[in-house]
Design a protein around this motif. Structure first.
Motif: not given
Length: 733
Positions: A723-731
Motif C-alpha cells: 500500500a502507498y499514498n501521497a499527501y498534500l495538506f494546508l491548513g
C-alpha cells in the motif's frame, strides 16, 4: 588684606576643584551623540560606545531613534557596552518578536482554539463592525526585554532624571508628526520608538499612538542642536538601504521597503545639517539586515571598526584622565537594590477578573521581586487571550505605617474584544481519495458574566458540513473549575475499503449533546467528566453496502477524559510531551471504549526527534461503526488512506526524525522540516477484510512545517502489503 584674600582662596579651592571635576575644560566643546535607527544593524552602536569610552570622549547629550533609542536609553541609564553585548547574546531572537510564553504555556482551551482556528484570523466585533489587531506583534516580549535591560524592577527610570540629557524620537501615526520624548518612563519611550508599522503594534503614549521614529527623523541631529546646543555632533547612521525591486515579495519585505524609503529621505535632511566639525560614522554593515539580530556581535564589531577609522577626529575631542573620571562620576547612575514587594495591585481591568491574571503570578508579598519569573508569568497570562498588552511597574508609597513597595500590574484588555470572529481553512489532496476542502468559521463571545462565561458558535462547509454551539461557564474567578455544554450536528463523506480497494462511499450524519464538569490544571491540561447522548445515521452514496447488517442505534452514556499537553508547537512541535486518555460508555448498547495516546518531541541540534503511540479498544461489547477506531492517513500508517483500516481495537506507533531546513521570519513562529518516520500498527477484529493481517509496518517521507496558515506538508508513505499514498495538506486539522 592679603591675609583675607589668601583665606578666601583656601575656602574656594575645594569648590573650584569640584567644579573642574564635574565639567570638562572650558575650551572643550559640547558633544552630542546621535544613534540612528536600523533594526538589528543598530547593534553597531554598542561598538561605537566602546570606542568612545576607550578614547575618553565625553558626551553631553544623546538622541536615539528605534534601535538607536534602545542602545542610547540603556547606556544613559547605566548599562555598559559589555552588559549590552551580553543582553543581546542571551536573548532568544527567534522568540523575541512573538507574543506570550509559547504554545506549551497556553491554557488548554486557548490551545485547542488556536489549533482549530488560525490564530492570525482573530478579528474583533465591536459595535457591529469588524476590528483587526493593529499589527502582527503586540510587542509583549520586547517590552519585558527593555524592562530587564534598564533594570526596571528596581524602579522605572525616568528620562528627565537621567544624568545625561536624552531625547528619543517617535512618530505619531495619526498625524505624521515627529514626537520627541524628553521625559516620562524610559522603557515606554524606547518601545514606542521601535514600533515598525505593520510588524509591531503602535504604543499609546499620552493619548497618542506612536510608531517607529525612523519614519520622520532617523538621525536626529537637529534635536541635539536644539536640546543642549551641541557644538560637535557624532552621528552614527546604520540605516538599511532600499531593497532592489526584484527582491520585494510579501508583506514583511514591503513594510521594510516602506520604512527604508521614508528613512532615506529624512536622513538626507539630517546629513545636510552636519558641519565640518561634526563626525559622521557609517559602519560597513554589508549584508547584515534589519532583521539579523542573531548577528548582533558582528554588527557591534563593525561599529567599533568604523569608529577607529575616525580616530584622529575623535582624539581631538578626548579629555585627560582627570576630566574623564569627573565626567564618569557625573554620568554614573546609582545602582539600586532589588526591592522587597510589600503589596501587589492590579489596575486597568474592566471585564477580566483580577484573580484570572493573578493565578499566573508566583510573586508573593514579603519576598524580593523576581523580575525574570514575573515576566514569564505575565507572558503566560497573555496567552489567555484577553489582553492587548501586560506590563508592571514598581512604586514606593508612603503610608501612615511607613514606606512600602508596591508591585503594580498593568494589563490592557484588547481594544478589539471581547467578541471575536475566527476562521479556519483546510485544503488537502491524496492519491487514494482525491481532493477535499473545509472552511470553518466561528463567533466567539467572551466575558458574558463576571466569571468569564464563553459561547462559541461554529460552522463548517465543505466535504464535512456542520454546526456547533459550545458554552463554557467557569465556576470560580480563577477559572479552575468549569461546567460546559456542547450541541453539535455534522454530516460528512466516508470512504470504505475491502482488500485495499475503495468500494463504497457513505454519507454519514451525527448529532451529539454533552453536559460536563471539569477542572483545569494550569499550563498542563484538564480533567473532564460528562454525560452524553447522540445519534448516528449513514446512507450509501456509491458502491456496495458493506455494513447493511451493522446498525447505528441511538447512543448515550458517560465519558471521562484527561487531556495533558506540554508540546511547544501547535502542529509540528520541537519539544515537550502530550497525553490524552478517554473512557466512554454507552448505557443503551452496553459497550465500553478506551483510548490512550502519547506524543513526545525533543530537539537535537538542527534535528527534532519525536514519536507517537496510541491504543483504542472496546473493553466490553461491540462498537458501532461511528465509534470504531481507525488507522490510515498521514503519520497514522501513512501508506493507507485516511480511515482505511477499521477494527474493534487498534494500536499504532511511530518514531520520526526531522531536519530543520528553514525558519520563518521575525514575528512568525514555525519552521520547515524534512522528515522520515518509521511506523507500525495492528488492527484487531477488522470490520472489513484486509490484504494483510497482524503487524503492519510502514514508512513516510515528508516535507512540512508550521506556517501562519496552519500546518503544511507534502508526504509519501508506503506500508505492508504494497500500500502507498501521497499527501498534500494546508491548513488546520
Amino acid at each position: 588684606m592679603r591675609r583675607g584674600l589668601a583665606t578666601a582662596a583656601l575656602l574656594l579651592a575645594p569648590l573650584l576643584a569640584a567644579d573642574a571635576l564635574a565639567q570638562p575644560a572650558a575650551a572643550a566643546p559640547r558633544i552630542g551623540l546621535v544613534l540612528g535607527g536600523g533594526g538589528a544593524r543598530g547593534a553597531a552602536h554598542i561598538g561605537v560606545l566602546e570606542e568612545l569610552e576607550r578614547l575618553r570622549v565625553p558626551v553631553h547629550c544623546v538622541a536615539g531613534t528605534s534601535m538607536g533609542a534602545l542602545v542610547a536609553g540603556a547606556w544613559v541609564s547605566g548599562r555598559s557596552p559589555a552588559e549590552m553585548r551580553e543582553a543581546l547574546r542571551a536573548a532568544d531572537w527567534n522568540e523575541m518578536f512573538l507574543d506570550g510564553a509559547g504554545d506549551a504555556e497556553l491554557d488548554l482551551r486557548a490551545r485547542r482554539l488556536r489549533q482549530r482556528f488560525l490564530p492570525g484570523s482573530e478579528t474583533g466585533i465591536v459595535d457591529g463592525g469588524a476590528v483587526s489587531p493593529p499589527a502582527l506583534v503586540q510587542g509583549q516580549r520586547i517590552k519585558f526585554f527593555l524592562n530587564a535591560l534598564v533594570r526596571a524592577e528596581t524602579g522605572e527610570p525616568l528620562i528627565e532624571q537621567l544624568p545625561i540629557p536624552l531625547s528619543i524620537i517617535a512618530t505619531d501615526i495619526g498625524t505624521g508628526e515627529r514626537v520627541v520624548m524628553r521625559d516620562g518612563p524610559l522603557t515606554e519611550a524606547m518601545r514606542a520608538s521601535m514600533a515598525v508599522p505593520g510588524l509591531l503594534a503602535p504604543f499609546t503614549w499620552r493619548g497618542r499612538k506612536l510608531v517607529d521614529g525612523g519614519l520622520v527623523d532617523n538621525l536626529p541631529v537637529r534635536e541635539l542642536r536644539e536640546r543642549c546646543g551641541a557644538e560637535v555632533v557624532i552621528a552614527v547612521n546604520v540605516g538599511s538601504p532600499p531593497l532592489p525591486a526584484d527582491s520585494i515579495a510579501g508583506v514583511l519585505s514591503i513594510t521594510a521597503q516602506m520604512v527604508a524609503l521614508l528613512t532615506e529621505q529624512n536622513v538626507g535632511a539630517s546629513l545636510s545639517q552636519l558641519t565640518p566639525r561634526d563626525v559622521l560614522v557609517r559602519p560597513e554593515l554589508g549584508d547584515i539586515t534589519a532583521a539579523d539580530f542573531a548577528r548582533h556581535a558582528e554588527a557591534a564589531d563593525r561599529g567599533r571598526a568604523a569608529m577607529r577609522a575616525h580616530e584622529p577626529a575623535l582624539a581631538a575631542l578626548a579629555v585627560d584622565e582627570r576630566a574623564w573620571a569627573a565626567w564618569r562620576r557625573g554620568a554614573r547612575v546609582a545602582e539600586r537594590d532589588v526591592p522587597r514587594v510589600d503589596g501587589i495591585e492590579v489596575l486597568g481591568l474592566q471585564r477580566v477578573a483580577p484573580e484570572l491574571l493573578l493565578r499566573h503570578v508566583r510573586q508573593r508579598a514579603g519576598a524580593p521581586l523576581d523580575a525574570a519569573t514575573l515576566a514569564t508569568d505575565l507572558e503566560r497570562a497573555y496567552g489567555d487571550g484577553h489582553y492587548e498588552r501586560l506590563d508592571y511597574t514598581v512604586l514606593r508609597e508612603r503610608t501612615p505605617e511607613g514606606d512600602r513597595t508596591v508591585l503594580r500590574l498593568l494589563p490592557a484588555e484588547k481594544a478589539w474584544g471581547p467578541d471575536y470572529l475566527r476562521l479556519g481553512l483546510q485544503l488537502q489532496s491524496t492519491l487514494n481519495q482525491g481532493s477535499r476542502y473545509q472552511l470553518r468559521a466561528a463567533l466567539q463571545r467572551t466575558w458574558l458574566n463576571p466569571l468569564g462565561a464563553e459561547l462559541l458558535l461554529a460552522a463548517e462547509l465543505g466535504d464535512a458540513t456542520g454546526v456547533q454551539a459550545e458554552f463554557v461557564q467557569p465556576l470560580d474567578p480563577a477559572q479552575r473549575w468549569f461546567a460546559d455544554a456542547l450541541v453539535e450536528y455534522r454530516r460528512e463523506r466516508s470512504d470504505y475499503f475491502f482488500v485495499e480497494q475503495r468500494i463504497a462511499e457513505y454519507r454519514s450524519a451525527r448529532s451529539r449533546l454533552e453536559l460536563g464538569l471539569g477542572v483545569n490544571f494550569m499550563r498542563l491540561g484538564q480533567l473532564r467528566a460528562a454525560g452524553w447522548a447522540g445519534e448516528s445515521t449513514r446512507s450509501l452514496e456509491t458502491g456496495i453496502d458493506l455494513f447493511a447488517e451493522l446498525p447505528e442505534p441511538r447512543l448515550g452514556g458517560w465519558v471521562l477524559a484527561v487531556d495533558l499537553d506540554r508540546l511547544d508547537r501547535l502542529y509540528f512541535p520541537r519539544s515537550g510531551w502530550a497525553l490524552q486518555a478517554q473512557w466512554r460508555a454507552d448505557e443503551r448498547s452496553g459497550w465500553r471504549r478506551v483510548h490512550a495516546e502519547g506524543r513526545a518531541a525533543a530537539p537535537w541540534g538542527d534535528w527534532v526527534l519525536g514519536g507517537r503511540a496510541s491504543w483504542t479498544a472496546a473493553t466490553h461489547g461491540t462498537l458501532p461503526l461511528s465509534e470504531a477506531p481507525r488507522l490510515g492517513g498521514f503519520l497514522n500508517l501513512t501508506g493507507f488512506a485516511a480511515g482505511q483500516l477499521i477494527g474493534d481495537h487498534v494500536a499504532y506507533g511511530h518514531v520520526r526524525a526531522e531536519r530543520i531546513i528553514g525558519r520563518l521570519p521575525l514575528g512568525l513562529r514555525g519552521d520547515m522540516r524534512l522528515g522520515l518516520a518509521l511506523e507500525a500498527g495492528r488492527v484487531g477484529e477488522p470490520y472489513t477484510r484486509q490484504k494483510r493481517e497482524g503487524l503492519l509496518r510502514g514508512a513516510a517521507l515528508y516535507l512540512g512545517g508550521e506556517t501562519p496558515l496552519g500546518s503544511v506538508y507534502v508526504g509519501l508513505g508506503r506500508a505492508s502489503g504494497g500500500a502507498y499514498n501521497a499527501y498534500l495538506f494546508l491548513g488546520t486539522p
